[in-house]
Design an enzyme around this catalytic site. Structure first.
Site, PDB file in Angstrom:
ATOM      1  N   ALA A   1       0.726  -1.275  -0.050  1.00 46.70           N
ATOM      2  CA  ALA A   1       0.022   0.008   0.204  1.00 46.70           C
ATOM      3  C   ALA A   1       0.808   1.119   0.085  1.00 46.70           C
ATOM      4  CB  ALA A   1      -0.970  -0.203   1.176  1.00 46.70           C
TER       5      ALA A   1
ATOM      6  N   GLY B   1       0.548  -4.881   1.164  1.00 51.60           N
ATOM      7  CA  GLY B   1      -0.321  -5.058   0.142  1.00 51.60           C
ATOM      8  C   GLY B   1      -0.161  -5.775  -1.040  1.00 51.60           C
TER       9      GLY B   1
ATOM     10  N   GLU C   1      -0.404  -9.238   0.022  1.00 53.17           N
ATOM     11  CA  GLU C   1      -1.767  -9.587   0.176  1.00 53.17           C
ATOM     12  C   GLU C   1      -2.867  -9.801  -0.925  1.00 53.17           C
ATOM     13  OE1 GLU C   1      -1.584  -5.976   2.958  1.00 53.17           O
ATOM     14  OE2 GLU C   1      -2.445  -7.198   4.384  1.00 53.17           O
TER      15      GLU C   1
ATOM     16  N   GLU D   1       4.456  -4.633   7.645  1.00 53.02           N
ATOM     17  CA  GLU D   1       3.994  -3.723   8.195  1.00 53.02           C
ATOM     18  C   GLU D   1       4.151  -3.322   9.740  1.00 53.02           C
ATOM     19  OE1 GLU D   1       2.284  -6.095   6.633  1.00 53.02           O
ATOM     20  OE2 GLU D   1       1.193  -4.938   5.005  1.00 53.02           O
TER      21      GLU D   1
HETATM   22  N1  CAA Z   1       4.647   3.078  -1.144  1.00 49.93           N
HETATM   23  C1  CAA Z   1       5.006   4.297  -1.700  1.00 49.93           C
HETATM   24  N2  CAA Z   1       6.007   4.458  -2.314  1.00 49.93           N
HETATM   25  C2  CAA Z   1       6.789   3.260  -2.584  1.00 49.93           C
HETATM   26  C3  CAA Z   1       6.414   2.296  -1.972  1.00 49.93           C
HETATM   27  C4  CAA Z   1       5.235   2.053  -1.208  1.00 49.93           C
HETATM   28  N3  CAA Z   1       4.777   0.949  -0.601  1.00 49.93           N
HETATM   29  N4  CAA Z   1       7.320   1.013  -2.144  1.00 49.93           N
HETATM   30  C5  CAA Z   1       8.213   1.835  -2.871  1.00 49.93           C
HETATM   31  N5  CAA Z   1       7.896   2.969  -3.345  1.00 49.93           N
HETATM   32  C6  CAA Z   1       8.410   4.045  -4.098  1.00 49.93           C
HETATM   33  C7  CAA Z   1       9.798   4.645  -3.296  1.00 49.93           C
HETATM   34  O1  CAA Z   1       9.466   5.540  -2.234  1.00 49.93           O
HETATM   35  C8  CAA Z   1      10.687   4.994  -4.285  1.00 49.93           C
HETATM   36  O2  CAA Z   1      10.045   6.416  -4.762  1.00 49.93           O
HETATM   37  P1  CAA Z   1      10.874   7.679  -5.077  1.00 49.93           P
HETATM   38  O3  CAA Z   1      11.926   7.097  -6.276  1.00 49.93           O
HETATM   39  O4  CAA Z   1      10.179   8.871  -5.378  1.00 49.93           O
HETATM   40  O5  CAA Z   1      12.086   7.766  -3.648  1.00 49.93           O
HETATM   41  C9  CAA Z   1      10.309   4.246  -5.350  1.00 49.93           C
HETATM   42  O6  CAA Z   1       9.067   3.482  -5.053  1.00 49.93           O
HETATM   43  C10 CAA Z   1      11.439   3.050  -5.668  1.00 49.93           C
HETATM   44  O7  CAA Z   1      11.696   2.630  -4.479  1.00 49.93           O
HETATM   45  P2  CAA Z   1      13.118   2.337  -3.666  1.00 49.93           P
HETATM   46  O8  CAA Z   1      14.018   3.473  -4.223  1.00 49.93           O
HETATM   47  O9  CAA Z   1      12.848   2.187  -2.230  1.00 49.93           O
HETATM   48  O10 CAA Z   1      13.657   1.019  -4.274  1.00 49.93           O
HETATM   49  P3  CAA Z   1      14.562  -0.060  -3.626  1.00 49.93           P
HETATM   50  O11 CAA Z   1      14.926  -0.813  -4.989  1.00 49.93           O
HETATM   51  O12 CAA Z   1      15.536   0.551  -3.082  1.00 49.93           O
HETATM   52  O13 CAA Z   1      13.687  -0.735  -2.832  1.00 49.93           O
HETATM   53  C11 CAA Z   1      11.708  -2.083  -1.938  1.00 49.93           C
HETATM   54  C12 CAA Z   1      12.640  -1.738  -3.325  1.00 49.93           C
HETATM   55  C13 CAA Z   1      12.613  -2.900  -1.027  1.00 49.93           C
HETATM   56  C14 CAA Z   1      10.580  -2.657  -2.360  1.00 49.93           C
HETATM   57  C15 CAA Z   1      11.521  -0.669  -1.317  1.00 49.93           C
HETATM   58  O14 CAA Z   1      10.850   0.162  -1.898  1.00 49.93           O
HETATM   59  C16 CAA Z   1      10.499  -0.895  -0.176  1.00 49.93           C
HETATM   60  O15 CAA Z   1      10.902  -1.162   1.083  1.00 49.93           O
HETATM   61  N6  CAA Z   1       9.086  -0.456  -0.361  1.00 49.93           N
HETATM   62  C17 CAA Z   1       8.277  -0.304   0.898  1.00 49.93           C
HETATM   63  C18 CAA Z   1       7.541  -1.837   0.894  1.00 49.93           C
HETATM   64  C19 CAA Z   1       6.678  -1.930   2.045  1.00 49.93           C
HETATM   65  O16 CAA Z   1       6.931  -1.793   3.273  1.00 49.93           O
HETATM   66  N7  CAA Z   1       5.550  -2.476   1.747  1.00 49.93           N
HETATM   67  C20 CAA Z   1       4.247  -2.494   2.821  1.00 49.93           C
HETATM   68  C21 CAA Z   1       3.558  -1.149   2.707  1.00 49.93           C
HETATM   69  S1  CAA Z   1       2.429  -1.145   4.165  1.00 49.93           S
HETATM   70  C22 CAA Z   1       1.034  -1.953   3.703  1.00 49.93           C
HETATM   71  O17 CAA Z   1       1.144  -2.450   2.488  1.00 49.93           O
HETATM   72  C23 CAA Z   1       0.009  -1.855   4.543  1.00 49.93           C
HETATM   73  C24 CAA Z   1      -1.108  -2.851   4.404  1.00 49.93           C
HETATM   74  O18 CAA Z   1      -1.017  -3.964   4.484  1.00 49.93           O
HETATM   75  C25 CAA Z   1      -2.387  -2.375   3.540  1.00 49.93           C
END
Ligand code: CAA
Length: 258
Positions: free
Chosen positions: A63, A108, A111, A131
């Protein structure tokens, strides 16, 4: 549609989440478009759906953390409901949905894949429920579907530790059915979808409904669910043709969905 594309390939629909700048993360607009895309699928012309993410790095990275960062308790709960409603639509969609997981499937992303009937992934796929490391619980079904798929112990370990697992481990614990080299993933998904599409659609749909509904009730009720599904297939053209073909030692030349 800005963030979701749809392609019809014969009897197979391909839904692609396409927000590469954010690794296909799910914000409210993406969720709305996924729902609208599924709502628009022609169920007469489609017998299986493939859900995937654009690019070679990410299926869905979760998400949208930016959107969630300032939510109140009430808004958080409402956002959870929006995601849950869309994912439940996929889970109960009348035809099978195959998740072709082409990279990160986090939060998400894991999920939404679990709301699909079948998951296959590329060898670079990464799964996890990160999360609690962000100060929240999984909110789009992770606390419920992961335990049902891989067992409570493994689900609790993944959720409490927020530790990601790679494709081979996802396969080992039964989260995915198969792992393919990235370049072969979509072909494998299409082959599986084509095999599903060759079978009698009324029977495939009734099987999906019976499996899903049966898992929610005890065995006494579950077998009644099955009896209803089984009975509903009789007197259909496809049942008659399927059995007649077997008895005549031939094959049905295309089930009619009638
Ligand atoms: N939300 C918003 N933006 C996201 C995102 C997310 N879940 N995941 C990645 N992005 C964005 C990053 O902010 C980045 O944007 P910018 O270029 O503008 O900075 C872009 O995507 C590329 O990401 P990274 O630079 O971080 O890429 P990476 O290769 O270094 O890392 C990754 C990849 C490991 C997937 C890392 O992006 C990451 O950890 N993302 C978040 C994963 C996460 O925590 N997901 C769970 C979200 S909470 C949820 O889903 C709640 C629920 O159950 C409903």
């Amino acid at each position: 549609m800005e963030f979701v594309t749809y392609e019809q390939d014969g009897f197979v629909g391909i839904v692609t989440i396409n927000r590469p700048k954010a690794l296909n993360a799910l914000n409210s607009d993406v969720l709305k478009e996924i729902e609208a895309t599924f709502d628009a699928i022609d169920l007469d012309a489609t017998r299986a759906v493939i859900l995937t993410g654009a690019g070679e790095k990410s299926f869905v990275a979760g998400a949208d953390i930016g959107e969630m960062s300032t939510l109140t308790k009430e808004e958080g709960e409402a956002f959870g409901k929006v995601g849950n409603d869309v994912f439940r639509k996929i889970e109960t969609f009348p035809i099978p949905v195959i998740a072709a997981i082409n990279g990160f499937a986090l939060g998400g992303g894991c999920e939404i894949s679990m709301s699909c009937d079948i998951r296959i992934c590329s060898d670079n796929a990464v799964f996890g429920q990160p999360e609690v490391g962000l100060g929240i619980t999984p909110g789009f079904g992770g606390t419920q579907r992961l335990a049902r798929l891989v067992g409570a112990g493994k689900a609790k370990e993944m959720i409490y530790t927020a530790f990601n697992i790679k494709a081979d481990e996802a396969y080992r614990i039964g989260l995915v059915n198969a792992v393919y080299p990235q370049a072969e993933l979509m072909d494998a998904a299409k082959k599986m979808a084509a095999k599903i599409a060759k079978n009698a659609p009324i029977a495939v749909r009734a099987s999906k409904k019976a499996i899903n509904e049966g898992l929610d009730v005890d065995m006494d009720q579950a077998i009644v669910v099955e009896e209803k599904a089984f009975g509903s297939c009789f007197e259909t053209e496809d049942q008659r043709a399927g059995m007649e073909a077997f008895l005549n030692k031939t094959k049905v030349d295309g089930f009619k969905n009638k």
